[in-house]
Design a protein around this motif. Structure first.
Motif, PDB file in Angstrom:
ATOM      1  N   PHE A 233       0.801  -1.221   0.000  1.00 50.83           N
ATOM      2  CA  PHE A 233       0.000   0.000   0.000  1.00 50.83           C
ATOM      3  C   PHE A 233       0.838   1.277   0.000  1.00 50.83           C
ATOM      4  N   ALA A 234       2.171   1.178  -0.113  1.00 56.18           N
ATOM      5  CA  ALA A 234       3.080   2.323  -0.188  1.00 56.18           C
ATOM      6  C   ALA A 234       3.020   3.192   1.054  1.00 56.18           C
ATOM      7  N   GLY A 235       2.788   2.593   2.199  1.00 54.31           N
ATOM      8  CA  GLY A 235       2.843   3.292   3.481  1.00 54.31           C
ATOM      9  C   GLY A 235       3.809   2.584   4.407  1.00 54.31           C
ATOM     10  N   VAL A 236       3.793   2.972   5.685  1.00 56.10           N
ATOM     11  CA  VAL A 236       4.738   2.434   6.660  1.00 56.10           C
ATOM     12  C   VAL A 236       3.984   1.730   7.776  1.00 56.10           C
ATOM     13  N   MET A 237       4.437   0.557   8.152  1.00 57.37           N
ATOM     14  CA  MET A 237       3.910  -0.161   9.309  1.00 57.37           C
ATOM     15  C   MET A 237       4.679   0.328  10.543  1.00 57.37           C
ATOM     16  N   TRP A 238       4.211   1.420  11.134  1.00 61.26           N
ATOM     17  CA  TRP A 238       4.956   2.049  12.226  1.00 61.26           C
ATOM     18  C   TRP A 238       5.048   1.148  13.451  1.00 61.26           C
ATOM     19  N   GLU A 239       4.089   0.247  13.649  1.00 63.57           N
ATOM     20  CA  GLU A 239       4.093  -0.596  14.838  1.00 63.57           C
ATOM     21  C   GLU A 239       5.229  -1.617  14.843  1.00 63.57           C
ATOM     22  N   LEU A 240       5.927  -1.775  13.721  1.00 64.16           N
ATOM     23  CA  LEU A 240       7.053  -2.707  13.680  1.00 64.16           C
ATOM     24  C   LEU A 240       8.277  -2.173  14.421  1.00 64.16           C
TER      25      LEU A 240
END
Length: 631
Positions: A44-51
């Motif tokens: 989705f061209a975003g960031v999984m910040w919770e990682l």
């Protein structure tokens, strides 16, 4: 803290982060790098910040570039760029241990050991674990089931080869687990729309190996080659499972030639996925796909008048698997008439390529109830895949001025206006009913969605849409920042951003509705005031006052009958809140700190998730105590 950057907490682990508008859980217009490597997710061209891809303790600095930066950093750096730069291992020799705990079940453990082997080689190994208990639902009783557990292990090796050459190697593994509540399970045995909660668990993992080689040629060309291999996975219970392998190669060269400072580069990314989904709620077209992107760029900073006038120009071409070739360009004129004044004018064009999710994922996106002839009829919106969805485009201008008023005080102002075209919007492709008295009854389709069709059927309508490049509008804003060293031990930093989106209207009612949704899901005012006070050589007291104006987000699940056609929204109220930190350094190796977060206007929602109708959560007041020991 940076004007123009919008951050909103969705729940314990999920955040909405963007630059200059279009914020959301799946924000796509902000490029994020770690040591020059993009960490956006190709789905989705975003960031999984919770990682938590890098521990805070290992960060040297964070560079934030506002505005279009696609020429230097690729076709998704539309509204800004964040580059997180880790500390060199030579500065992290020895051991460190940091422990934090507090209310709401907050706990964080960080450990690190590093070694300087000799004059040319050093390394460090760090690990972090984090836990947060469930927060409270907003608008419903009980907890939000968003308990977060994540951990990471990170290794870095730096080796100087001599002769202007060096080699760095990173290796890390991360894992995250959190829950959620989706009110999406329909009960078709009752009239109208009745949904019950569903409790998915989200598990994310990532393992990466990265190498960077830098060298200086005899001709004075500085070169850097970055290569990485990443294996990652997403697993959301009874919704989607994805495994992915991503390969990156990025080369950059630099040469200073008289008045010209030339930078050029070439990059290639290949990302192969395997995806399975739980139909009918979500469906993928093609269980596997190899997404390839290749880009090449050239940028020149040309000094027209020494110390006074500089012209920067750049161009880039990116070729993507299903987006063809897209072009980025920019030109910046920087004028510094005095040592304390500088002004700049920037023109830029930046595309945003479409993603696998936009082209290949179909999903139940929205549910509402329409009141017709005394009957409450559920209307389910099903957004289907559109393989022809193409890149978005942004073109605009920025004008800025910076003044150093004294050695202790400086400020700057920046104004921008960008024309957005070919933006993501929806278009209706059809409609069918599940009752004999509703138009276009489609028994097979209703059975696919689990809707009973035994005569006369169920009062339910399905609205079929897909994404198209029909949106357009203007993105305008003004950003202010000031930095004042009040005293040698006290510093104040102020930032403020005003922004507005004005989307074009269209003959298609769904495009019009999407324009309204986009405009309203946007806070016009965001401000921050930070105070840093070194009370003594052993004591530090920081305050952070921040706030945002309110905005509205589309209500994805609306069970209250609506006699009109206009969408209904949930209001995210404006807020002002305060964070503080008091730290006492016992000696150069041991520090204790007391931290308070959201001390004003707690128990409020900051954002609702977009596209997936999760239950909103309340942001609580939190107190933490932390200890940091180096040895």
């Amino acid at each position: 803290m940076v004007p123009g950057i919008q951050v909103a907490q969705i729940d314990n682990g999920r955040y909405a982060v963007t630059a200059r508008s279009h914020n959301g859980r799946f924000a796509t217009k902000l490029q994020v790098l770690i040591d020059g490597r993009s960490i956006y997710h190709p789905l989705f061209a975003g960031v999984m910040w919770e990682l938590d891809p890098i521990p805070l303790e290992d960060i040297e600095r964070i560079e934030v570039i506002r505005g279009a930066g696609a020429v230097m950093w690729g076709a998704n750096a539309v509204n800004g760029l964040i580059n997180i730069i880790s500390k060199p291992t030579r500065s992290q020799a020895g051991a460190a241990l940091s422990v934090a705990g507090g209310t709401q079940g907050n706990g964080n453990l960080y450990a690190r050991f590093g070694q300087v082997v000799n004059d040319s080689t050093s390394w460090r190994l760090s690990a972090q674990g984090r836990h947060i208990d469930n927060s409270q639902q907003h608008g419903y009783p009980g907890n939000a089931r968003d308990r977060l557990d994540n951990m990471l292990v990170d290794f870095r090796l730096d080796h100087a080869l001599g002769g202007g050459r060096d080699l760095s190697i990173w290796a890390n593994a991360t894992q995250s687990r959190t829950g959620d509540i989706w009110r999406t399970k329909p009960d078709w045995n009752q009239p109208g729309l009745h949904v019950s909660p569903y409790f998915p668990t989200q598990e994310l993992n990532s393992q990466s190996l990265v190498g960077r080689y830098r060298w200086l040629s005899d001709a004075g060309i500085e070169s850097s080659l970055l290569m990485s291999v990443i294996n990652s996975g997403i697993d959301i219970t009874d919704f989607i499972h994805e495994s992915r392998n991503t390969y990156d190669m990025d080369y950059q060269g630099r040469l200073v030639l008289k008045q010209h400072d030339l930078i050029w580069g070439l990059n290639h990314r290949s990302s192969m996925d395997e995806i399975s989904t739980n139909e009918p709620y979500i469906k993928v077209s093609g269980s596997s796909y190899n997404q390839k992107n290749t880009g090449i760029f050239l940028h020149d900073d040309w000094t027209l008048l020494p110390d006074t006038l500089k012209l920067g120009m750049g161009a880039r071409a990116d070729k993507s698997s299903r987006n063809g070739t897209n072009y980025s360009a920019n030109a910046t004129m920087l004028w510094t008439p005095t040592r304390t004044d500088s002004a700049w004018l920037k023109l830029a064009q930046a595309p945003r390529v479409s993603t696998r999710a936009e082209r290949d994922i179909s999903i139940v996106a929205q549910g509402s109830v329409t009141q017709q002839a005394g009957a409450a009829i559920p209307v389910i919106t099903y957004a289907s895949a559109n393989s022809n969805f193409g890149p978005e485009m942004s073109r605009g201008v920025e004008l800025g001025y910076r003044k150093q008023f004294s050695s202790n005080f400086n400020a700057d102002i920046n104004a921008y206006r960008y024309r957005l075209t070919k933006q993501r919007s929806g278009a209706q492709t059809g409609m069918f009913g599940c009752h004999a008295f509703l138009p276009a009854q489609n028994v097979a389709a209703c059975n696919y969605f689990g809707v009973p069709t035994t005569f006369p059927g169920t009062l339910a309508l399905f609205n079929l849409t897909h994404v198209v490049n029909e949106g357009a509008g203007w993105n305008n804003g003004i950003e202010l920042s000031a930095d004042w060293l009040v005293a040698p031990s006290w510093r104040l930093q102020l930032s403020y951003a005003w922004s507005t989106l004005k989307m074009d209207r269209n003959n298609d009612p769904i495009v019009n509705s999407d324009a309204e949704i986009t405009e309203q899901a946007h806070p016009r005012h965001v401000a921050s005031l930070r105070s840093q006070w070194n009370i003594t050589s052993h004591q530090q007291f920081d305050l952070w006052l921040r706030g945002s104006s309110g905005y509205q987000q589309l209500r994805l699940i609306d069970t209250v009958p609506n006699t009109g056609t206009a969408p209904r929204f949930d209001r995210i109220g404006g807020y002002i809140t305060l964070d503080l930190r008091y730290a006492y350094r016992w000696n150069k190796d041991l520090e204790f700190a007391l931290i308070g977060r959201n001390l004003i206007a707690s128990n409020r929602p900051e954002s609702y998730s977009d596209y997936i109708p999760t239950t909103p959560t309340e942001i609580p007041r939190t107190w933490l105590v932390s200890t940091r020991w180096t040895f």
